[in-house]
Motif scaffolding. Structure first.
Motif, short mmCIF file in Angstrom:
data_model
loop_
_atom_site.label_atom_id
_atom_site.label_comp_id
_atom_site.label_asym_id
_atom_site.label_seq_id
_atom_site.Cartn_x
_atom_site.Cartn_y
_atom_site.Cartn_z
N LEU A 163 0.73 -1.15 0.00
CA LEU A 163 -0.16 0.04 -0.13
C LEU A 163 1.01 1.27 0.05
O LEU A 163 0.65 2.24 -0.48
N ALA A 164 2.09 1.26 0.70
CA ALA A 164 2.62 2.44 0.92
C ALA A 164 3.36 2.94 -0.48
O ALA A 164 3.49 4.32 -0.78
N SER A 165 3.29 2.24 -1.38
CA SER A 165 3.91 2.59 -2.83
C SER A 165 2.57 3.37 -3.56
O SER A 165 2.89 4.44 -4.15
N SER A 166 1.44 3.02 -3.33
CA SER A 166 0.48 3.80 -3.94
C SER A 166 0.16 5.29 -3.08
O SER A 166 -0.04 6.14 -3.72
N VAL A 167 0.33 5.17 -1.91
CA VAL A 167 0.24 6.30 -0.98
C VAL A 167 1.31 7.33 -1.21
O VAL A 167 1.00 8.50 -1.57
N SER A 168 2.47 6.67 -1.46
CA SER A 168 3.71 7.62 -1.88
C SER A 168 3.61 8.16 -3.25
O SER A 168 3.68 9.49 -3.61
N LEU A 169 2.83 7.62 -4.44
CA LEU A 169 2.57 7.91 -5.52
C LEU A 169 1.61 8.87 -5.59
O LEU A 169 1.89 10.30 -6.36
N ALA A 170 0.70 9.05 -4.52
CA ALA A 170 -0.43 9.94 -4.68
C ALA A 170 0.21 11.13 -4.01
O ALA A 170 0.01 12.47 -4.49
N ALA A 171 0.92 11.16 -2.93
CA ALA A 171 1.55 12.32 -2.21
C ALA A 171 2.51 13.00 -3.23
O ALA A 171 2.61 14.11 -3.18
N SER A 172 3.38 12.30 -4.10
CA SER A 172 3.90 12.97 -4.80
C SER A 172 3.41 13.66 -6.13
O SER A 172 3.60 14.68 -6.38
N TYR A 173 2.34 13.17 -6.53
CA TYR A 173 1.25 13.93 -7.55
C TYR A 173 0.94 15.15 -6.82
O TYR A 173 0.60 16.13 -7.47
N ALA A 174 0.33 15.03 -5.56
CA ALA A 174 -0.24 16.06 -4.87
C ALA A 174 0.78 17.23 -4.83
O ALA A 174 0.43 18.43 -5.00
#
Length: 270
Positions: free
Chosen positions: A152-163
């Protein structure tokens, strides 16, 4: 997205049990917290941009199938019909800037922008076509996480980077398999964030968790997560320093991990 004036919430606002911060710290910005706020956090909330993220990249191994493609009863303008779990979730979030936020009020303050982002992964070829109609009605962004197998952390990190890259002031994390939450539940979180400017999380099962809203100054912390670690550790840190408001959302405890979970939840709805 337009938001109405915040009314006194009946929901519980609290820090984590056992937190070193006093209860009042969860509702009142302390002098120390004010000093720590970034310039981005001090921008008037009426001009802030919120990114709403749907985490839907997992492989759903315990379900032994594609759980987010499973059909469930869904209430629409034409009545009750069956819709995929992921479609129901996305449509619910799309409604946040319509009827559920009371746009007809003349004294309504507003966010400048609220955008929707869906993170897909393991079952992207199956799930993305299920979102085509919703996307055509009201476009949103879709990112595919190529590292979904790492957790899950990889998806959360991807979302945070996008934001961060897109200049959003905050990010609302949601899980597509939290099937029992309503648009009103998400609305409560957004309104509390709008009122306080602090990070806001759901409180259920004697703990805080997602859905939760994180300010831009917190997003760099997501790069340190790994595996199946989600946002809970960050939420606990924020609660301990009095920078988190928790709202009781008992329905957030219901998520779908197995076929039995889905059958039990559908039985409750009958």
């Amino acid at each position: 997205m337009t938001l109405p004036p915040v009314q006194k919430s009946a929901a519980l606002a609290s820090t984590l049990p056992g937190s070193t911060a006093p209860k009042s710290a969860a509702l009142t910005l302390t002098e120390q917290t004010l000093a720590e706020q970034t310039l981005a956090e001090q921008v008037p909330l009426l001009s802030k941009r919120l990114l709403i993220v749907v985490l839907a990249a997992g492989g759903s191994q315990r379900f032994e199938g594609i759980k987010l493609a499973q059909l469930v009863p869904s209430l629409s303008a034409t009545g009750i019909s069956e819709q995929a779990i992921i479609s129901t979730h996305v449509e619910r979030l799309q409604r946040l800037d319509c009827q559920d936020l009371d746009l007809e009020r003349q004294d309504t303050p507003s966010l400048q922008y609220a955008s929707l982002l869906v993170i897909l992964g393991a079952h992207q070829p199956i799930l993305q076509p299920l979102l085509a109609e919703l996307h055509s009605r009201k476009p949103f962004d879709i990112l595919v996480n190529p590292q979904w197998q790492t957790g899950l952390a990889s998806s959360v990190s991807l979302a945070a980077s996008y934001a961060k890259e897109q200049g959003f002031d905050a990010m609302l994390l949601t899980l597509a398999d939290q099937v029992a939450l309503s648009a009103e539940d998400y609305r409560q979180l957004i309104l509390m964030w709008h009122k306080t400017g602090k990070e806001v999380a759901a409180h259920y099962l004697d703990d805080v968790g997602v859905p939760a809203i994180f300010n831009a100054s917190t997003l760099p912390q997501f790069t340190h997560l790994s595996g199946d670690r989600g946002a809970k550790s960050i939420l606990k840190q924020q609660a301990q320093r009095g920078a988190l408001v928790a709202i009781t959302l008992p329905r957030a405890a219901i998520d779908i991990d197995t076929q039995a979970d889905l059958a039990s939840w559908l039985a409750l709805k009958e």
